[in-house]
Write an enzyme that holds these catalytic residues in place. Sequence first.
Site, PDB file in Angstrom:
ATOM      1  N   THR A   1       0.815  -1.216   0.000  1.00  0.00           N
ATOM      2  CA  THR A   1       0.000   0.000   0.000  1.00  0.00           C
ATOM      3  C   THR A   1       0.851   1.270   0.000  1.00  0.00           C
ATOM      4  O   THR A   1       1.876   1.334   0.668  1.00  0.00           O
ATOM      5  CB  THR A   1      -0.898   0.002   1.247  1.00  0.00           C
ATOM      6  OG1 THR A   1      -1.626  -1.227   1.261  1.00  0.00           O
ATOM      7  CG2 THR A   1      -1.867   1.161   1.241  1.00  0.00           C
TER       8      THR A   1
ATOM      9  N   GLY B   1       2.671  -2.968   8.145  1.00  0.00           N
ATOM     10  CA  GLY B   1       2.841  -3.530   9.477  1.00  0.00           C
ATOM     11  C   GLY B   1       4.303  -3.839   9.763  1.00  0.00           C
ATOM     12  O   GLY B   1       4.986  -4.452   8.942  1.00  0.00           O
TER      13      GLY B   1
ATOM     14  N   GLU C   1      -7.096  -5.478   3.458  1.00  0.00           N
ATOM     15  CA  GLU C   1      -7.096  -6.699   2.646  1.00  0.00           C
ATOM     16  C   GLU C   1      -8.233  -6.679   1.627  1.00  0.00           C
ATOM     17  O   GLU C   1      -8.935  -7.673   1.444  1.00  0.00           O
ATOM     18  CB  GLU C   1      -7.283  -7.938   3.542  1.00  0.00           C
ATOM     19  CG  GLU C   1      -6.125  -8.269   4.425  1.00  0.00           C
ATOM     20  CD  GLU C   1      -5.037  -9.029   3.686  1.00  0.00           C
ATOM     21  OE1 GLU C   1      -5.347  -9.616   2.638  1.00  0.00           O
ATOM     22  OE2 GLU C   1      -3.903  -8.994   4.141  1.00  0.00           O
TER      23      GLU C   1
END
Lengths: 668, 668
Positions: free
Chosen positions: B141, B180, B426
């Site tokens: 992303t 993350g 997701e």
Amino acid sequence: MSRVHDPSKQNAIDMDKARAAASINVVDVRNFLNDGAARWRKREKIVGILSTDPLFDKSKRPFQNRQQQFLRGESISNRLYELKEIHKWTQEDMTIALSVMDEGLAISFEPVIDLQATPDLLSKYSALVANKGILGCYLQTELGHGSNVNKLETTATYLPQTQEFEIHSPTLTSTKWWIGALGKTATHGVIQAKLILPGGKDMGPHLFLIQLRSLDTHKSLPGRIIGDIGPKAFGGWASTDNGFARFDHVRIPKENMLSKFAGVTDSGEYVTPPHAKMSFSGLLYFRSKMVTNAGWLIAKGATVSIRYATVRRQGEIGPDGLERQTISYPSLHARIIPLLARAYVYIELGRALTKRVDDLARGLSSGDMSQLAEMHVMTSGLKVLVSTTGIQDLETARRSMGGHGFSAFSGIGKLYADFVPAATYEGENFVLDQQVVRAALKTFRGLSSTKVPSLSITSLYLRHLLDKDSAPPSLDDQAWTQPTFAILLLEWRAAFLVQEIANTTSAPEPTAAHRASRAVTEAFVAGRVGELITGLDAALKPREAAVVRKVYLLFLLMTVESGLVDLFSFGLFPASRMQSRDATRGLRLAIAGLCKDLLPEAIGLSDAFGFTDWELDSALGAYDGKVYEALWAKAQQEPLNETDVTEAYQTSIRPLLLRGQKLAKAKL
Amino acid sequence: MSRVHDPSKQNAIDMDKARAAASINVVDVRNFLNDGAARWRKREKIVGILSTDPLFDKSKRPFQNRQQQFLRGESISNRLYELKEIHKWTQEDMTIALSVMDEGLAISFEPVIDLQATPDLLSKYSALVANKGILGCYLQTELGHGSNVNKLETTATYLPQTQEFEIHSPTLTSTKWWIGALGKTATHGVIQAKLILPGGKDMGPHLFLIQLRSLDTHKSLPGRIIGDIGPKAFGGWASTDNGFARFDHVRIPKENMLSKFAGVTDSGEYVTPPHAKMSFSGLLYFRSKMVTNAGWLIAKGATVSIRYATVRRQGEIGPDGLERQTISYPSLHARIIPLLARAYVYIELGRALTKRVDDLARGLSSGDMSQLAEMHVMTSGLKVLVSTTGIQDLETARRSMGGHGFSAFSGIGKLYADFVPAATYEGENFVLDQQVVRAALKTFRGLSSTKVPSLSITSLYLRHLLDKDSAPPSLDDQAWTQPTFAILLLEWRAAFLVQEIANTTSAPEPTAAHRASRAVTEAFVAGRVGELITGLDAALKPREAAVVRKVYLLFLLMTVESGLVDLFSFGLFPASRMQSRDATRGLRLAIAGLCKDLLPEAIGLSDAFGFTDWELDSALGAYDGKVYEALWAKAQQEPLNETDVTEAYQTSIRPLLLRGQKLAKAKL
């Protein structure tokens, strides 16, 4: 790399274009929403003062822990009253100042003392209360007891020898809990306790003024164990010190009983003064304000999500060779344009209700309480409706923004966290539903003897059951362009749902009360929206009136859509004429058509709320559309970014890596 | 005061009674839910180790700010791998240990490197990755780009002279964002970037391994600007360092391209190796796990809310002379017993799906990919369904607990905050809906040439449209006792909704995709629940099978209820035979009846999940029912309570009081 197309430069261009596209005069609509140009100017001036005061800066807030937020909240409270003095703000100015704050501030003493204290007590305390010379809280809820005040355990035992009350918490569950401002701030409180007469007779809950902390040292006084109840879910209400208190045989003077409506004699006999008359108008006023406030909250969600969807480009390539603006996708704008509709309706509806409450309160002298009691119940329904839909709308706004909506910098998470307890405080929604239905059933059962004209505004939907010739409206091609059609449908739905419960001899199915309460409330709201539509031509110029009329119509159709199960179930919504084709298609296309019509107006209609960037505090809702610059700038302030290497490296990451490298080597 | 009835003493009594009332053998059902006695014992043993390790203590967590939670998370990650070594945990043990943690831990490298790296790269890195000798993250992303990977802006330009790729972020919006473990933890990353060949040809997104931080100092390497993106909404994922990264012409060796499926030659030509075959099984596996995980989360919400409603007494006086247990009110238990049903179904359904994915992956060698692709789409639908309903259920659980549900100590707020991004990550739910519908339409359009037996399990609902003699089931008195009836209704609904979109020549109404996707997914789930019901007699003894059968039937009826608008709209749900009576009453009473039947089993059915108090971390969900003691004890740990007088007194409260007292005096 100057040849590279830079999407972040496109943002401002897209926003400017969208702003230019609106056909409405934003200033006119802004004054309309803000109750006139004069009141708007007051708001603008006050926001100008607050937003440039360093103490009201919000940029550090997302990184503050609860204690820091609490300290900030207390300093803001103090500063607000300082500013009031400096700028000679009126009470109305102060109300505006408080309404533009997005903090739970622990400074609003409940009006209960004004309403229920005797003149003697008032003369001693009212100036102190009004000027924050003492800081109050309202101690009702207990650890083990919520809305059922009759089961509160705290006792106030009258001692005739010394003419005192002894306030006592006999059990753990009698600990006062959740009380706003009790934890660390309040010096005094009004406490609900069971009045126990000499001889032990329990007279049920009554109110008493009790001092909690010393005015010299702020230490809690002997016999009071006082503290903060800890953090709230989602980090909500972080700056408020909701507190607990236990009382160990604490004595207060007899005069501290709020005995305007009931008291004890010196010797300990219970007395009710003649002409005691409880007033609902305080609660009514509060709840009508709640409708408006929910409107302004949804307005924030609408503004942020519409602005971000205007500048965010994603997915298919549009005619300009760039990815399409996400607001152009029907599956997206059909979710966020409706927020605009709900915000407009709640703002205007709440304001109309407040005026109606004022009228009712004024008319009280004639002694007619019936309307007041009914309005009281109706505001229960409204509390449920606006909290339920408002919470939903804020979350819809947040999710409509995709991944970035989950950043604290979107601003919507905080609004949600602070608003979501509205579903459970001040009467849990499911408990309030029962009240609404009880009142509706009472009116329904009195119907046979009722003439239509005597039905109050809150029960008008029942008129359909009185007139034998009356029949539900039938769907035709023009149906969804007519506010009246939607209003009638919603009224019939309410009438049938109430009739269904009344006609059910066995226990109603468990969701019946909720369905009926919602239907009755929505019928009432729909009727009021009909009035708002009628009033538009007087309130706005033709172009603006035409656009806002569509906003209101959208609200009505959305309400019909959300009630489809009931409408179908009672045969009010006709099945499709064609076998196995979607009977709801016409309604859904009408809603989609209104959303599409309103699309070019969306930025104008949301600008018209008049929010500054300071009020919105959202990187994604930036007025100029420069959302990515804003996200970047905010992330740089994250305290974890103060050092490149985190302190967790030495303590945790390095040991993990070294162990892993050792194990990996062993395997090779 | 020994005569006073103490409600907090009643709590444990009520809980004991409720526990004794369950007719099921809790151990048997617990083993059933935990995939057998052996696996349950493993979980029990691991939970025993973790819950007694001081590092995994949760009591300070509600008071920690984000940095503290991050540091705690990192030390937990390290400790988990230390424990793995100490206790010689297998990979399965480690999976169990991670599954019982309620922290977002930044240690799970994406399996992408295993799937797509060449053998050479794997031999160098796979042992390091597996043992955490390096710590990875997956950089997809970007600040301006989410699910549409084709529009990612980051470039990887091949330089044949040096046989390197140059990774570069040409714009602000190309900054990698939300990644993350990127912020402060990861040493390496797999990055999605547009492959640019010599001459400038853009080959679209490809994957590259890039080192981010020094393995000696943990400093970010030259040319990388790396940081944490800041706090998330609701305080969610506080312990995870979602990060950003910008790259300034960073060179990496050619071998770092993950080129199992596509690569470049030394001179810079694009090559696709023969027999390149992408595998969906990783994602399928992940998503089937997501169903199970959602089940366990809802199970937590169900356990806490059912336990609290069992000991909470409020409102009317019951036959024992005390206020009634709130779980005894139909309006309450009709909200929380359904959570039990959803938890049971998702846990078992997810497990069955995982097994099915294993089978499919094994069958891949035969070369038949069709089922795999369809299952891939179906899991998109399932991701939407379980995230949407799971989020809702957690909030239902929280609100069912009234005021105390808003305390952070209820524990549910944290579960919600950590789970709610599942609606937008997701693949945003509304984007996934489109995929499901596209696939369904494709199958529908191929129907004419299709024989029923060749419809895959995900499209079986379409068989009803093939058989000219097939007709929707008609409602009779036994309908709601038969799982088959509900399953058929849900299948017909899916078939009609898909047919409706296919038959609509103009644009579909904006909610059509969402409605159809949900219907298709729920038809699939209903079919699987039918299989689960059939399998119950083999899995459980008769008494337990009979009770769990009711749980499953409740799930089916709840699903029908949530689909009523569509069922009515397509004529699948008959209008009432009586004019203006509620046509849904029978269904609603059937649901209420099942909830009432399950009421005495509720504590047993929730105990069977097997959660310890450490796992639940909820004052209101305490196993022994002593909820008020637990709330009291937790509030005492609030840092604001360390001193009686807050430091805000000197800075803010005292000035406020003094000013107020001065003003009040002036008015007297």
